[in-house]
Design an enzyme around this catalytic site. Structure first.
Site, PDB file in Angstrom:
ATOM      1  CD  GLU A 178      -2.772  -1.392   2.389  1.00  0.00           C
ATOM      2  OE1 GLU A 178      -2.748  -0.519   3.263  1.00  0.00           O
ATOM      3  OE2 GLU A 178      -3.477  -2.418   2.468  1.00  0.00           O
ATOM      4  CG  ASN A 220      -0.639  -7.185  -1.204  1.00  0.00           C
ATOM      5  OD1 ASN A 220      -1.236  -7.834  -2.059  1.00  0.00           O
ATOM      6  ND2 ASN A 220      -1.122  -7.010   0.032  1.00  0.00           N
ATOM      7  CG  HIS A 256      -9.921  -5.721   0.755  1.00  0.00           C
ATOM      8  ND1 HIS A 256     -10.192  -6.778   1.585  1.00  0.00           N
ATOM      9  CD2 HIS A 256      -8.592  -5.477   0.872  1.00  0.00           C
ATOM     10  CE1 HIS A 256      -9.079  -7.150   2.205  1.00  0.00           C
ATOM     11  NE2 HIS A 256      -8.087  -6.386   1.779  1.00  0.00           N
ATOM     12  CD  GLU A 284      -4.674  -7.881   1.878  1.00  0.00           C
ATOM     13  OE1 GLU A 284      -5.534  -7.135   2.373  1.00  0.00           O
ATOM     14  OE2 GLU A 284      -3.454  -7.651   1.938  1.00  0.00           O
ATOM     15  CG  ASP A 286     -12.750  -8.781   2.095  1.00  0.00           C
ATOM     16  OD1 ASP A 286     -12.656  -7.876   1.242  1.00  0.00           O
ATOM     17  OD2 ASP A 286     -12.236  -8.692   3.234  1.00  0.00           O
TER      18      ASP A 286
HETATM   19  O1  9MR Z   1      -7.420  -8.012   8.662  1.00  0.00           O
HETATM   20  C1  9MR Z   1      -6.486  -7.186   9.300  1.00  0.00           C
HETATM   21  C2  9MR Z   1      -7.055  -6.665  10.609  1.00  0.00           C
HETATM   22  O2  9MR Z   1      -7.219  -7.732  11.533  1.00  0.00           O
HETATM   23  C3  9MR Z   1      -6.161  -5.573  11.169  1.00  0.00           C
HETATM   24  O3  9MR Z   1      -6.786  -5.007  12.310  1.00  0.00           O
HETATM   25  C4  9MR Z   1      -5.915  -4.535  10.111  1.00  0.00           C
HETATM   26  C5  9MR Z   1      -5.029  -3.401  10.616  1.00  0.00           C
HETATM   27  O4  9MR Z   1      -4.874  -2.396   9.635  1.00  0.00           O
HETATM   28  O5  9MR Z   1      -5.304  -5.133   8.993  1.00  0.00           O
HETATM   29  C6  9MR Z   1      -6.141  -6.040   8.375  1.00  0.00           C
HETATM   30  O6  9MR Z   1      -5.546  -6.555   7.198  1.00  0.00           O
HETATM   31  C7  9MR Z   1      -5.216  -5.615   6.183  1.00  0.00           C
HETATM   32  C8  9MR Z   1      -4.023  -6.152   5.450  1.00  0.00           C
HETATM   33  O7  9MR Z   1      -2.986  -6.426   6.348  1.00  0.00           O
HETATM   34  C9  9MR Z   1      -3.568  -5.200   4.366  1.00  0.00           C
HETATM   35  N1  9MR Z   1      -4.653  -4.855   3.471  1.00  0.00           N
HETATM   36  C10 9MR Z   1      -5.872  -4.412   4.108  1.00  0.00           C
HETATM   37  C11 9MR Z   1      -6.331  -5.437   5.154  1.00  0.00           C
HETATM   38  C12 9MR Z   1      -7.651  -5.010   5.756  1.00  0.00           C
HETATM   39  O8  9MR Z   1      -7.511  -3.822   6.472  1.00  0.00           O
END
Ligand code: 9MR
Length: 389
Positions: A178, A220, A256, A284, A286
């Protein structure tokens, strides 16, 4: 329409495959665990992983380490349905080095051991990110009390130490996560500011490659699925990295998705990045939708929403199936209870984004994905007239 496709899917998966437990063995791939245990892993022939095996596609999941091991159903599904695992949180810097200078690898090591036992590959997630940094480094990812020189030394040590620790155990690393905003501009993170530009990205890929030359190294990000300023900026950037011979192997499309937005131009975007000589992956996935207020955050407000979700899941998978260089398809978890969505998108409330419901029962979306994989793997050869007839 969708409903009839669904019932055909359940039927065909059962008829074709019988739901019989098979013994499958994972093939050796770059970054795969060297010392695989001799114990055979058994998983159902109609599981997502078995169907993916038949076309060389890894079907992954993000794993919540609070559940793995302690939650029997969760653990069984993780082992039986998926051929790749991604730590949802436990490889992030905040969790591996909560106190400066003291590593805690234990939860991540436990996932790697689980993956070896179950003949799964691991997507390492993530080395360089502005979010989930330890508070001693930065509380928001954009500001810090540390100097630029300290930040540079810390990032180098972090990447080298973490990649070395997991050397040989990681199939794909999300080296950088990101780094761009939706408008296509570089995100002004502590890393961007310390380097005075995006130079930290090439450095991170080089450090990671030195530490584990066999791991596949990925950039990513989210919203790369949609053609627009961000996807275009990342495309131009990774093209430059390739031209500079930076050791980047692939680009991860997080995926997402949300039924309130149109389905993205995913296949074309996967393909244009692949045409740069890169592997691609959906990392990732969903598919969220509007849902009821707490405590029913995973009940769609519109009873027709699951049909749209089925369609989005199916198209997301088919986009990957259509692009040869798309090597893995990873939903961001599999049980709605454990999804990040309801906690993040709560005004208005969204949820119901995964393939299994709050009781860990497969939803219609699961059967659609299963059907797509079964048909992709088992489609008979056509004997009819070809083009020109
Ligand atoms: O799913 C993850 C969640 O449990 C955490 O609290 C969060 C913190 O920012 O990160 C989530 O996973 C992220 C991933 O690492 C990177 N892309 C976005 C995902 C959803 O926020």
């Amino acid at each position: 329409m969708v409903r009839s496709a669904l019932s055909i899917g359940v039927l065909s998966a059962t008829v074709l495959l019988g739901g019989v437990a098979l013994t499958n063995s994972a093939s050796a791939e770059p970054g795969a665990a060297a010392a695989a245990p001799s114990k055979a892993v058994r998983y159902p022939a109609d599981s997502l992983r078995a169907l993916g095996d038949r076309i060389g596609l890894r079907i992954g999941t993000a794993v919540n380490m609070d559940e793995l091991g302690s939650n029997t159903d969760y653990t069984k599904i993780t082992a039986e349905q998926f051929s790749s695992v991604t730590p949802e949180n436990v490889m992030k810097w905040q969790l591996v080095e909560p106190t400066r200078g003291t590593y805690d690898w234990a939860p991540a090591d436990r996932l790697v051991a689980f993956a070896k036992t179950n003949k799964q590959l691991v997507r390492g997630h993530t080395l360089v990110w502005h979010s989930q940094l330890p508070t001693w480094l930065s509380s928001d990812g954009y500001t810090t009390t540390l100097s630029n020189d300290e930040l540079k030394a810390l990032l180098k040590k972090h990447v080298q130490d973490q990649v070395k620790h997991f050397k040989g155990d990681i199939w794909q690393w999300d080296v950088v996560n990101e780094a761009f905003d939706d408008d296509g501009k570089p995100r002004q993170t502590v890393w961007y500011k310390a380097w005075g530009g995006l130079g930290y990205i090439a450095d991170a890929f080089r450090w990671a490659h030195e530490a584990d030359p066999k791991a596949l190294l990925f950039y990513n990000d989210y919203n790369l699925e949609f053609t627009g300023p961000k996807s275009n900026a990342v495309y131009d950037f990774v093209k430059t990295l390739k031209a500079q011979r930076v050791p980047i192997d692939g680009v991860g499309f997080q995926g997402h998705l949300d039924t309130q937005y149109g389905f993205p131009d995913l296949q074309n975007n996967l393909q244009r990045f692949a045409d740069l000589g890169l592997k691609v992956a959906e990392t990732e996935v969903d598919v969220r939708t509007f849902t009821q207020a707490a405590p029913n955050v995973n009940t769609p407000t519109d009873p027709l929403a699951p049909y749209a979700q089925e369609s989005y899941w199916s198209r997301a998978l088919k986009a990957c199936l259509a692009v040869r260089e798309c090597i893995s398809f990873t939903p961001w978890g599999f049980g709605d209870t454990y999804s990040w969505i309801p906690g993040w998108f709560d005004n208005p409330q969204e949820g119901a984004a995964l393939l299994y419901d709050a009781d860990l029962k497969p939803k219609s979306q699961y059967y659609v994905i299963q059907q797509d994989l079964a048909l992709a793997a088992g489609a008979p050869r056509r004997n009819g007239p070809g083009a020109g007839h």
